[in-house]
Design a protein around this motif. Structure first.
Motif, PDB file in Angstrom:
ATOM      1  N   VAL A 111      28.567  10.952  44.305  1.00  0.00           N
ATOM      2  CA  VAL A 111      29.184  10.956  42.977  1.00  0.00           C
ATOM      3  C   VAL A 111      28.325  11.846  42.086  1.00  0.00           C
TER       4      VAL A 111
ATOM      5  N   ALA B  75      31.393  12.249  36.895  1.00  0.00           N
ATOM      6  CA  ALA B  75      32.110  11.017  36.561  1.00  0.00           C
ATOM      7  C   ALA B  75      33.401  11.367  35.849  1.00  0.00           C
ATOM      8  N   GLN B  76      34.467  10.733  36.271  1.00  0.00           N
ATOM      9  CA  GLN B  76      35.747  10.911  35.601  1.00  0.00           C
ATOM     10  C   GLN B  76      35.978   9.718  34.696  1.00  0.00           C
TER      11      GLN B  76
ATOM     12  N   GLU C  92      35.453   7.596  31.007  1.00  0.00           N
ATOM     13  CA  GLU C  92      34.378   7.356  30.048  1.00  0.00           C
ATOM     14  C   GLU C  92      33.475   6.199  30.453  1.00  0.00           C
ATOM     15  N   HIS C  93      33.390   5.905  31.730  1.00  0.00           N
ATOM     16  CA  HIS C  93      32.521   4.829  32.195  1.00  0.00           C
ATOM     17  C   HIS C  93      31.070   5.292  32.092  1.00  0.00           C
TER      18      HIS C  93
ATOM     19  N   ASP D  85      28.316   3.860  32.994  1.00  0.00           N
ATOM     20  CA  ASP D  85      27.536   3.654  34.223  1.00  0.00           C
ATOM     21  C   ASP D  85      27.772   4.778  35.220  1.00  0.00           C
ATOM     22  N   LYS D  86      29.037   5.169  35.396  1.00  0.00           N
ATOM     23  CA  LYS D  86      29.340   6.244  36.336  1.00  0.00           C
ATOM     24  C   LYS D  86      28.800   7.574  35.845  1.00  0.00           C
ATOM     25  N   GLN D  87      28.840   7.814  34.548  1.00  0.00           N
ATOM     26  CA  GLN D  87      28.301   9.059  34.004  1.00  0.00           C
ATOM     27  C   GLN D  87      26.798   9.135  34.240  1.00  0.00           C
ATOM     28  N   GLU D  88      26.115   8.023  34.045  1.00  0.00           N
ATOM     29  CA  GLU D  88      24.664   7.993  34.276  1.00  0.00           C
ATOM     30  C   GLU D  88      24.351   8.174  35.756  1.00  0.00           C
TER      31      GLU D  88
ATOM     32  N   ALA E 295      26.211   9.792  37.977  1.00  0.00           N
ATOM     33  CA  ALA E 295      26.488  11.193  38.299  1.00  0.00           C
ATOM     34  C   ALA E 295      25.356  12.093  37.812  1.00  0.00           C
ATOM     35  N   ARG E 296      24.877  11.866  36.607  1.00  0.00           N
ATOM     36  CA  ARG E 296      23.773  12.656  36.047  1.00  0.00           C
ATOM     37  C   ARG E 296      22.507  12.480  36.891  1.00  0.00           C
TER      38      ARG E 296
ATOM     39  N   SER F 182      33.449  14.744  41.705  1.00  0.00           N
ATOM     40  CA  SER F 182      33.286  13.290  41.761  1.00  0.00           C
ATOM     41  C   SER F 182      33.077  12.819  43.196  1.00  0.00           C
TER      42      SER F 182
END
Length: 133
Positions: free
Chosen positions: A36, A39-40, A42-43, A45-48, A50-51, A82
């Motif tokens: 991952v 992140a698709q 606005e989650h 947790d998923k954005q963090e 992915a980063r 993703s």
């Protein structure tokens, strides 16, 4: 399928997916390193995640790139997805020679019996050639 982002996992993926390029049989290879990385939605947790995964893959890519550089091999991540990162492994000098070859520069001339690519496909190939020159 995702895998842990380690130097060993990246090396194994390069060997598995880029053997012809490593052997000097072709100028470049592409492969997707699963994970991952984008992140698709606005989650948070998923954005963090992915980063963090992008930073980790770039961190692990650096020693691999340094180890392969004396052999004239370069590595770069072309895009983050993703479902994985698209990794480009190539020999810049070999690629330049290949692109300079008139037969390689006009790959569609020899395919006249097949459906010719449209203007978008030809433009994309020309743009790639110009970017790598």
């Amino acid at each position: 399928m995702t895998r842990e982002i380690t130097k060993q996992a990246l090396e194994a993926a390069i060997i598995r997916n880029c053997s012809p390029m490593l052997a000097g049989l072709k100028p470049a290879c592409l492969f997707t390193f699963p994970g991952v990385f984008l992140a698709q939605g606005e989650h948070v947790d998923k954005q963090e995640l992915a980063r963090s995964n992008r930073a980790k893959l770039l961190e692990e890519l650096e020693p691999c790139a340094k180890a392969l550089a004396p052999s004239g091999i370069s590595l770069r991540v072309l895009t983050w997805r993703s479902c994985g990162a698209l990794v480009y492994v190539y020999r810049p000098a070999m690629l330049r020679r290949w692109i300079a070859d008139p037969h390689a520069a006009r790959p569609f001339d020899s395919l006249a019996v097949y459906d010719a690519p449209g203007p978008q496909e030809q433009a994309a190939c020309q743009a790639l050639g110009a970017a790598l020159a």
